[in-house]
Design a protein around this motif. Structure first.
Motif, PDB file in Angstrom:
ATOM      1  N   SER A 213      42.966  42.259  42.168  1.00 48.49           N
ATOM      2  CA  SER A 213      44.172  41.415  41.832  1.00 48.49           C
ATOM      3  C   SER A 213      43.966  41.608  40.022  1.00 48.49           C
ATOM      4  O   SER A 213      42.909  41.456  39.412  1.00 48.49           O
ATOM      5  N   HIS A 253      38.816  41.089  40.691  1.00 48.31           N
ATOM      6  CA  HIS A 253      39.921  40.497  39.750  1.00 48.31           C
ATOM      7  C   HIS A 253      39.571  41.159  38.333  1.00 48.31           C
ATOM      8  O   HIS A 253      38.647  41.063  37.789  1.00 48.31           O
ATOM      9  N   LEU A 275      34.576  32.695  33.088  1.00 43.93           N
ATOM     10  CA  LEU A 275      35.159  32.569  34.188  1.00 43.93           C
ATOM     11  C   LEU A 275      34.446  33.242  35.502  1.00 43.93           C
ATOM     12  O   LEU A 275      33.295  33.650  35.196  1.00 43.93           O
ATOM     13  N   HIS A 277      32.493  35.020  38.136  1.00 43.91           N
ATOM     14  CA  HIS A 277      32.391  36.752  38.118  1.00 43.91           C
ATOM     15  C   HIS A 277      31.000  37.148  39.037  1.00 43.91           C
ATOM     16  O   HIS A 277      30.030  35.918  39.236  1.00 43.91           O
ATOM     17  N   TYR A 283      35.756  36.985  39.750  1.00 46.25           N
ATOM     18  CA  TYR A 283      35.995  36.688  41.153  1.00 46.25           C
ATOM     19  C   TYR A 283      37.137  35.865  41.470  1.00 46.25           C
ATOM     20  O   TYR A 283      37.289  34.986  40.596  1.00 46.25           O
ATOM     21  N   ASN A 284      37.875  36.496  42.288  1.00 43.82           N
ATOM     22  CA  ASN A 284      39.150  35.433  42.501  1.00 43.82           C
ATOM     23  C   ASN A 284      39.431  35.977  43.933  1.00 43.82           C
ATOM     24  O   ASN A 284      40.416  36.805  44.384  1.00 43.82           O
TER      25      ASN A 284
END
Ligand code: BGC
Length: 393
Positions: A213, A253, A275, A277, A283-284
């Motif tokens: 992403s 991501h 965020l 990770h 990480y998403n």
């Protein structure tokens, strides 16, 4: 809540020969990885096949793997070395007897040094060597393969080998060459698919395409994101459109500001952003849902997740990632995406290419000094997922 997957859903795990076997005569041999380990002895898999098979069989009915081309075929167009054929067949037979069939990967970032010396994938005339190798793979190993991947992540290979310079032959910024490599691999894919078809009509043939992403962190990231999405997931896939299924892998991501933000190259920035990770990327898991819907809408072909996992030393984080990702897969199926299977990367910790073996993905932990294997909590968790055909979230 328990999320149940369809009966036909395929479960399994994956490794790649070069990452688990002691290096043959191939371009990765002898390189020093980012964590200081030498690409030589990786996980001793060739000495521990039965022990490893015992783990593989606990993680589903399909094992995605390949063979070391350089060990099988020491010279161009040579007949495969019978001793090496025998070694692989004994292992594949052992798995077959225990109900595990292969997703056989012909090329996973690695080929013999003699192939590299001839110009590797940059030369169209080298396709014939791959075709010869494929014919012999079909002959000796075809009966064990329920599925085929001609190429693992040609987009990652072309990018790293000819753009970032992280993979051999370590070329940088060679955009046109990267595209030529994709096109040559695409031609080789088409030939290999027909050859497999002739002998094994029922075994679907595809590739595994890496997906991610991509998102802009600021206005400077907008164009790089648009270009990356196009090149990585559309341009790179176009030579491989003749496939029976679409194999997708997903891990990352990536924000662009305008440069890509990941934990490998910009750990300070990742810390500053605060965020989620792992040791390699942001990480998403929701991004995987987006990717699945996009590919389904665009190509209307069955999809199999050929690789997915997380780079961490922490077992609980890995369990949570499996839950997160399977939740996303389940929702996509509910929405009508024809997702047929999930293959987790990786069966056991292995040599993470230019980064090294301390970048762990395994459901089974490998002690890097003794090579001893230990089942992890995440492995036990995934075993239950497979047994129950679903996951508690
Ligand atoms: C590759 C694997 C690799 C994994 C984790 C995939 O891109 O196919 O060989 O170990 O990602 O980085």
């Amino acid at each position: 809540m328990f999320l149940s997957f369809p009966d036909y859903f395929l479960w399994g795990t994956s490794t790649a020969a070069a990452q688990v076997e002691t290096a043959g005569d191939h371009p990765w041999r002898g390189l020093t990885a980012k964590d200081g380990y030498r690409f030589e002895r990786t996980t001793d898999h060739e000495k521990r096949r039965e022990e490893d098979a015992a783990f593989i069989t606990r993680f589903g009915s399909v094992y995605r793997c390949g063979v070391d081309w350089s060990r099988l075929q020491p010279a161009p167009l040579a007949k495969f070395d019978p001793a090496v054929v025998d070694e692989y067949c004994t292992f594949f037979e052992y798995l077959k007897k225990r109900g595990v069939s292969l997703m056989f990967v012909l090329h996973h970032f690695c080929h013999p040094n003699w192939f590299e010396d001839k110009g590797g994938w940059t030369k169209e005339q080298n396709i014939e060597y791959f075709v010869n190798y494929t014919q012999q793979c079909i002959k000796y190993f075809g009966k064990y393969a329920g599925y085929w991947n001609t190429f693992n992540e040609p987009n990652v290979y072309a990018y790293n080998a000819f753009f970032s310079g992280d993979f051999p032959p370590h070329k940088k910024g060679k955009y046109l060459l990267a595209n030529r490599v994709l096109d040559n691999m695409g031609q080789a894919h088409d030939i290999a698919r027909l050859l497999i078809r002739e002998k094994h009509k029922k075994a679907p043939v595809g590739i595994s395409l890496n997906t991610a992403s991509f998102e802009a962190a600021n206005i400077w990231g907008v164009l790089p994101v648009a270009f990356s999405r196009w090149w990585f997931m559309t341009r790179a896939f176009s030579p491989f459109r003749k496939s029976d299924f679409i194999g997708l892998s997903y891990y990352a991501h990536v924000l662009f500001d305008p440069l890509p933000v990941d934990t490998i190259n910009r750990p300070d920035k990742v810390r500053q952003l605060d965020l989620p990770h792992d040791k390699m990327w942001l990480y998403n898991p929701a991004g995987l849902g987006q990717v699945l819907r996009n590919f389904w809408q665009k190509y209307r072909k069955p999809i199999i997740i050929t690789e997915n996992g997380i780079c961490t030393d922490d077992d609980r984080t890995r369990v949570q990632a499996i839950r997160d990702y399977l939740g996303v897969c389940h929702a996509a199926i509910q929405d009508g995406v024809d997702l047929r299977g999930y293959i987790h990367w990786s069966t056991w910790d292995n040599f993470e290419w230019h980064l090294g073996p301390t970048y762990r993905f395994g459901l089974v932990r490998v002690n890097l000094d003794t090579m001893e294997r230990t089942m992890t909590g995440a492995g036990l968790f995934y075993e239950q997922v497979v047994l129950q055909g679903g996951v508690e979230v």
